[in-house]
Design an enzyme around this catalytic site. Structure first.
Site, mmCIF file in Angstrom:
data_model
loop_
_atom_site.group_PDB
_atom_site.id
_atom_site.type_symbol
_atom_site.label_atom_id
_atom_site.label_comp_id
_atom_site.label_asym_id
_atom_site.label_seq_id
_atom_site.Cartn_x
_atom_site.Cartn_y
_atom_site.Cartn_z
ATOM 1 N N HIS A 140 -7.678 -5.890 0.960
ATOM 2 C CA HIS A 140 -6.509 -5.017 0.853
ATOM 3 C C HIS A 140 -5.321 -5.572 1.631
ATOM 4 O O HIS A 140 -4.177 -5.463 1.210
ATOM 5 C CB HIS A 140 -6.867 -3.626 1.373
ATOM 6 N N SER B 190 0.839 -1.195 0.000
ATOM 7 C CA SER B 190 0.000 0.000 0.000
ATOM 8 C C SER B 190 0.880 1.255 0.000
ATOM 9 O O SER B 190 1.724 1.407 -0.880
ATOM 10 C CB SER B 190 -0.947 -0.034 1.200
#
Length: 261
Positions: free
Chosen positions: A234, A101
């Site tokens: 995620h 990320s």
């Protein structure tokens, strides 16, 4: 001079966390945490990764042993600090970066900085769960409020069950994420920049994650590009099977890079 060197060593150890030292390893794998994250998750990778790899994890200001330090003000400050801390570790060595990320951005801009200023470049850049900085971020906004951040954290599947019910931990995490979003607000990269990577890039993402343009990462390097979609949200890499796959893939890729260089 000796006291200065000692102070720099202590400072570097604050920034770079290596729980399992392996100085005879062929590669140094440097891992960069996600927004609001710390170094421990990645530092523990060194416990069961093959002996050819020594794992280092980046610890940003304002968390873990650096809790009393103020958060960084911008990406340049973050990159400058990390580069200085990494130089004694990576100079003269084969090294690679892995970022998840927001950590992908820090890894990318650190790689650019090292190439531009020191003529050093990772043999491989591994990025995860975020579009490159030349593509528009579809869900990260600098003006997001704490409530939106908390909702996003839960939606992306990265919060353990006991975390969701602990308001104090939630607020601590939200504070760190907001600080990291501030770092990202002015991040941009022109694909026609004079400094361009030449290393291979591999992307990982979760099958149920918020859609991101991982394919666009191939435009930031002249090297080879590959991409994998693994099951999960995620934070798919928190799943043991996915972590195992990533570590095996990274190790194999690095070992092959030696044979083909």
């Amino acid at each position: 001079m000796e006291s200065r060197d000692k102070a720099e060593t202590i400072r570097n150890e604050k920034v770079v966390n290596c729980l399992y030292q392996n100085r005879n390893a062929l590669f140094r794998l440097v891992c960069f945490p996600w927004g609001g994250g710390g170094s421990t998750f990645f530092a523990k990778w060194g416990q069961d990764i093959p002996n050819s790899v020594e794992v280092h994890a980046i610890r940003l200001a304002g968390r873990e042993s650096r809790l009393d330090e103020p958060f960084a003000s911008d990406m340049n400050q973050v990159v400058d600090e990390i580069a200085c801390a990494l130089l004694p570790i990576i100079q003269g060595e084969h090294f690679a970066f892995f970022g998840h990320s927001m950590g992908s951005y820090i890894a990318f801009f650190t790689a650019l900085h090292l190439k531009e200023k020191y003529n050093l470049e990772p043999v491989h850049l591994f990025v995860s769960s975020i579009s490159p900085p030349c593509a528009q971020l579809c869900f990260l906004k600098d003006d997001m409020c704490a409530g939106q951040i908390e909702f996003l954290l839960k939606k992306m599947g990265g919060t353990p069950e006991d975390f969701v019910d602990d308001e104090e931990l939630i607020q601590e995490s939200v504070t760190k994420v907001l600080a990291d979003l501030h770092i990202l607000k002015d991040v941009i990269y022109d694909t026609h920049s004079k400094t361009r990577l030449s290393c291979d890039i591999t992307c990982f993402s979760g099958s149920e994650d918020i859609p991101v343009d991982m394919e666009a990462w191939k435009d930031v390097t002249s090297g080879n590009f590959d991409s994998f979609v693994l099951p999960g949200h995620h934070f798919y890499l928190l799943e043991t099977s996915n972590t195992s796959f990533i570590k095996k893939y990274i190790t194999k890729s690095l070992e092959i890079s030696v044979l083909t260089s």
